[in-house]
Write a protein that holds these residues in place. Structure first.
Motif, short mmCIF file in Angstrom:
data_model
loop_
_atom_site.label_atom_id
_atom_site.label_comp_id
_atom_site.label_asym_id
_atom_site.label_seq_id
_atom_site.Cartn_x
_atom_site.Cartn_y
_atom_site.Cartn_z
N HIS A 76 0.84 -1.19 0.00
CA HIS A 76 0.00 0.00 0.00
C HIS A 76 0.88 1.24 0.00
O HIS A 76 1.87 1.32 0.71
CB HIS A 76 -0.89 0.02 1.25
CG HIS A 76 -1.90 -1.07 1.26
ND1 HIS A 76 -3.11 -0.95 0.65
CD2 HIS A 76 -1.87 -2.31 1.81
CE1 HIS A 76 -3.79 -2.06 0.82
NE2 HIS A 76 -3.05 -2.91 1.52
N GLN A 77 0.49 2.20 -0.80
CA GLN A 77 1.19 3.48 -0.80
C GLN A 77 0.20 4.54 -0.37
O GLN A 77 -0.97 4.52 -0.76
CB GLN A 77 1.74 3.79 -2.18
CG GLN A 77 2.83 2.82 -2.59
CD GLN A 77 3.43 3.18 -3.93
OE1 GLN A 77 2.90 3.98 -4.67
NE2 GLN A 77 4.55 2.56 -4.23
N VAL A 78 0.66 5.44 0.46
CA VAL A 78 -0.21 6.50 0.98
C VAL A 78 0.43 7.85 0.72
O VAL A 78 1.63 7.95 0.46
CB VAL A 78 -0.47 6.33 2.50
CG1 VAL A 78 -1.17 5.01 2.78
CG2 VAL A 78 0.82 6.43 3.29
N ILE A 79 -0.39 8.88 0.81
CA ILE A 79 0.12 10.25 0.76
C ILE A 79 0.09 10.77 2.17
O ILE A 79 -1.00 10.94 2.76
CB ILE A 79 -0.72 11.13 -0.18
CG1 ILE A 79 -0.68 10.58 -1.60
CG2 ILE A 79 -0.21 12.57 -0.14
CD1 ILE A 79 -1.59 11.30 -2.57
N ALA A 80 1.26 10.99 2.74
CA ALA A 80 1.38 11.48 4.10
C ALA A 80 2.50 12.52 4.13
O ALA A 80 3.40 12.51 3.29
CB ALA A 80 1.69 10.34 5.07
N ALA A 81 2.41 13.43 5.08
CA ALA A 81 3.41 14.49 5.19
C ALA A 81 3.50 14.97 6.63
O ALA A 81 2.56 14.81 7.41
CB ALA A 81 3.03 15.66 4.29
N ASN A 82 4.62 15.56 6.96
CA ASN A 82 4.75 16.25 8.23
C ASN A 82 4.33 17.69 8.00
O ASN A 82 4.97 18.41 7.23
CB ASN A 82 6.19 16.18 8.75
CG ASN A 82 6.55 14.80 9.21
OD1 ASN A 82 5.82 14.20 10.01
ND2 ASN A 82 7.64 14.26 8.72
N LEU A 83 3.23 18.10 8.63
CA LEU A 83 2.70 19.45 8.49
C LEU A 83 2.49 20.05 9.87
O LEU A 83 2.42 19.34 10.87
CB LEU A 83 1.35 19.42 7.75
CG LEU A 83 1.35 18.81 6.35
CD1 LEU A 83 -0.07 18.76 5.81
CD2 LEU A 83 2.24 19.61 5.41
N ARG A 84 2.35 21.36 9.89
CA ARG A 84 2.05 22.04 11.16
C ARG A 84 0.53 22.15 11.30
O ARG A 84 -0.13 22.68 10.43
CB ARG A 84 2.71 23.42 11.20
CG ARG A 84 4.23 23.28 11.31
CD ARG A 84 4.95 24.56 11.54
NE ARG A 84 4.82 25.12 12.86
CZ ARG A 84 5.45 24.69 13.96
NH1 ARG A 84 6.24 23.65 13.89
NH2 ARG A 84 5.29 25.28 15.11
N VAL A 85 0.04 21.63 12.39
CA VAL A 85 -1.38 21.72 12.74
C VAL A 85 -1.45 22.35 14.11
O VAL A 85 -0.86 21.84 15.06
CB VAL A 85 -2.05 20.32 12.73
CG1 VAL A 85 -3.52 20.43 13.11
CG2 VAL A 85 -1.89 19.65 11.37
N GLY A 86 -2.15 23.47 14.20
CA GLY A 86 -2.20 24.18 15.47
C GLY A 86 -0.84 24.63 15.95
O GLY A 86 -0.59 24.72 17.15
N GLY A 87 0.08 24.86 15.01
CA GLY A 87 1.42 25.34 15.36
C GLY A 87 2.39 24.25 15.78
O GLY A 87 3.51 24.54 16.18
N VAL A 88 1.98 22.97 15.68
CA VAL A 88 2.82 21.85 16.10
C VAL A 88 3.03 20.92 14.90
O VAL A 88 2.09 20.66 14.16
CB VAL A 88 2.15 21.08 17.27
CG1 VAL A 88 2.93 19.85 17.64
CG2 VAL A 88 1.97 21.99 18.48
#
Length: 103
Positions: free
Chosen positions: A2-14
């Motif tokens: 399985h391949q997914v689209i995921a990323a490290n993003l800032r949510v609520g400043g974290v």
């Protein structure tokens, strides 16, 4: 595999590990991630049943929050259900994708 689209993003400043899930009909954040980001959590007027992307076969969603999701220099306001999810801090589903796809 399985391949997914995921990323490290800032949510609520974290910084959070975010899954983009076109099969999910909701946007959600884990209890732990909401606590760490000190998001303003509120009780939903009408709880809902969540069947996908949760620990176990189904879960009850009783709480939600509003936060921003930052990608690069852009911020996207977003409603998030507080849910039991594994492996990710946040799942952004079709509501997020539909709202911001052309942005």
């Amino acid at each position: 595999m399985h391949q997914v689209i995921a990323a490290n993003l800032r949510v609520g400043g974290v910084d959070m590990y975010v899954l983009f899930d076109s099969g999910s009909t909701t946007n959600g954040v884990s209890h732990e991630a909401a606590h760490i980001a000190k998001l303003d959590v509120f009780q939903l007027k009408e709880p809902m049943t969540l069947q996908l992307g949760c620990v176990g076969s189904r879960s009850r969603v009783n709480f939600g929050t509003r936060s921003s999701v930052s990608m690069g220099n852009r911020n996207f306001p977003c409603f998030l259900d507080i849910v039991n999810i594994e492996h990710y801090d946040v799942i952004l589903g079709t509501p997020f994708l539909k709202e911001y796809y052309d942005s």
